[in-house]
Scaffold this motif. Structure first.
Motif, PDB file in Angstrom:
ATOM      1  N   TYR A 127       8.524  25.083  24.520  1.00 15.09           N
ATOM      2  CA  TYR A 127       9.630  24.117  24.460  1.00 15.09           C
ATOM      3  C   TYR A 127      10.982  24.696  24.893  1.00 15.09           C
ATOM      4  CZ  TYR A 127       6.420  20.886  22.337  1.00 15.09           C
ATOM      5  OH  TYR A 127       5.347  20.044  22.130  1.00 15.09           O
ATOM      6  N   LYS A 128      10.973  25.911  25.484  1.00 13.88           N
ATOM      7  CA  LYS A 128      12.239  26.575  25.805  1.00 13.88           C
ATOM      8  C   LYS A 128      13.093  25.790  26.794  1.00 13.88           C
ATOM      9  CE  LYS A 128      10.412  29.977  29.162  1.00 13.88           C
ATOM     10  NZ  LYS A 128      10.206  29.120  30.263  1.00 13.88           N
ATOM     11  N   ASP A 129      12.504  24.988  27.645  1.00  6.17           N
ATOM     12  CA  ASP A 129      13.262  24.223  28.636  1.00  6.17           C
ATOM     13  C   ASP A 129      13.426  22.756  28.246  1.00  6.17           C
ATOM     14  OD1 ASP A 129      13.579  26.453  30.316  1.00  6.17           O
ATOM     15  OD2 ASP A 129      11.569  26.147  31.156  1.00  6.17           O
ATOM     16  N   ASN A 130      12.982  22.396  27.049  1.00  8.61           N
ATOM     17  CA  ASN A 130      13.088  21.011  26.599  1.00  8.61           C
ATOM     18  C   ASN A 130      14.394  20.831  25.824  1.00  8.61           C
ATOM     19  OD1 ASN A 130      12.833  18.566  25.065  1.00  8.61           O
ATOM     20  ND2 ASN A 130      10.627  18.635  25.453  1.00  8.61           N
ATOM     21  N   GLN A 131      15.275  20.004  26.350  1.00  2.94           N
ATOM     22  CA  GLN A 131      16.595  19.808  25.733  1.00  2.94           C
ATOM     23  C   GLN A 131      16.531  19.074  24.395  1.00  2.94           C
ATOM     24  OE1 GLN A 131      19.518  21.147  27.099  1.00  2.94           O
ATOM     25  NE2 GLN A 131      17.946  22.186  28.285  1.00  2.94           N
ATOM     26  N   GLN A 132      15.404  18.438  24.089  1.00  3.96           N
ATOM     27  CA  GLN A 132      15.268  17.688  22.835  1.00  3.96           C
ATOM     28  C   GLN A 132      14.688  18.522  21.696  1.00  3.96           C
ATOM     29  OE1 GLN A 132      13.407  13.753  24.219  1.00  3.96           O
ATOM     30  NE2 GLN A 132      14.381  13.263  22.262  1.00  3.96           N
TER      31      GLN A 132
ATOM     32  N   THR B  55       9.018  27.691  13.122  1.00  2.00           N
ATOM     33  CA  THR B  55       7.651  28.161  13.299  1.00  2.00           C
ATOM     34  C   THR B  55       7.687  29.672  13.506  1.00  2.00           C
ATOM     35  OG1 THR B  55       5.616  27.963  14.631  1.00  2.00           O
ATOM     36  CG2 THR B  55       7.697  27.774  15.805  1.00  2.00           C
ATOM     37  N   HIS B  56       6.551  30.317  13.319  1.00  2.00           N
ATOM     38  CA  HIS B  56       6.458  31.749  13.604  1.00  2.00           C
ATOM     39  C   HIS B  56       5.864  31.999  14.984  1.00  2.00           C
ATOM     40  CE1 HIS B  56       7.694  32.863   9.610  1.00  2.00           C
ATOM     41  NE2 HIS B  56       6.788  32.054   9.099  1.00  2.00           N
ATOM     42  N   SER B  57       5.550  30.920  15.704  1.00  2.00           N
ATOM     43  CA  SER B  57       4.836  31.031  16.974  1.00  2.00           C
ATOM     44  C   SER B  57       5.766  31.184  18.176  1.00  2.00           C
ATOM     45  CB  SER B  57       3.949  29.796  17.167  1.00  2.00           C
ATOM     46  OG  SER B  57       3.418  29.783  18.475  1.00  2.00           O
ATOM     47  N   GLN B  58       5.735  32.369  18.766  1.00  2.00           N
ATOM     48  CA  GLN B  58       6.504  32.603  19.994  1.00  2.00           C
ATOM     49  C   GLN B  58       5.970  31.725  21.115  1.00  2.00           C
ATOM     50  OE1 GLN B  58       9.339  34.799  20.424  1.00  2.00           O
ATOM     51  NE2 GLN B  58       9.449  33.519  22.254  1.00  2.00           N
TER      52      GLN B  58
END
Length: 172
Positions: free
Chosen positions: A72-77, A63-66
């Motif tokens: 989702y930066k802390d989602n391990q999946q 995606t281009h969306s920061q």
């Protein structure tokens, strides 16, 4: 190794308004069996179309969306890539993994030269759709497995599961 896993109708159509244009329980079961335990690569719209994060599969999302990446930066999946370069770097580092590309069109297009295996559900019907599978040069692949199924009381349409592998395994 990159494997495409998708379903298409007789006109090579794969989607309508962000969803599958058909309901085919056998294909959903097949999709699960082919992707379980493997990373699944998709664009953000395909990710958004999922009912939830699918268990037993690491989700790779381009995606281009920061903001999406931050969410989702802390989602391990879930691993998020903001551009093709980040994605290609990941694919090079993990080229021993069987990564299943599941859509959408942009993902299929950018990996056409890299895909090793095609796992297609060919549905023997045509639907109202707004998304078409990118053209694949099937002369570069060999059909190694074909399972034909007739329509039944659970699956309204006849369909086939087709597996192709690339003829030239040294494709970079």
């Amino acid at each position: 190794m990159i494997t495409y896993v998708w379903a298409e109708d007789k006109k090579h159509q794969i989607g309508y308004q962000g969803r599958l244009p058909w309901h085919l329980p056998a294909d959903l079961k097949y999709f699960k069996s082919q992707t379980m335990g493997h990373p699944i690569l998709m664009g953000r719209k395909t990710f958004d179309s999922l009912p939830h994060i699918l268990p037993g599969r690491h989700h790779l999302v381009l995606t281009h969306s920061q903001d999406f990446k931050n969410k989702y930066k802390d989602n391990q999946q879930v691993t998020v890539f903001l551009n093709k370069k980040e994605l290609y770097t990941y694919l090079e580092k993990n080229n021993d993994e069987d990564i299943c590309a599941i859509g959408g069109v942009s993902i299929f297009k950018i990996l056409l030269d890299k895909v090793d295996c095609l796992k297609k559900t060919a549905i023997d019907a045509s639907f109202k759709a707004d998304t078409v599978m990118p053209q694949i040069d099937y002369s570069k692949f060999v059909l190694i497995k074909e399972e034909k199924h007739e329509a039944d009381n659970k699956n309204e349409y006849a369909y086939s599961f087709l597996t192709y592998v690339r003829k030239d395994k040294d494709h970079g």
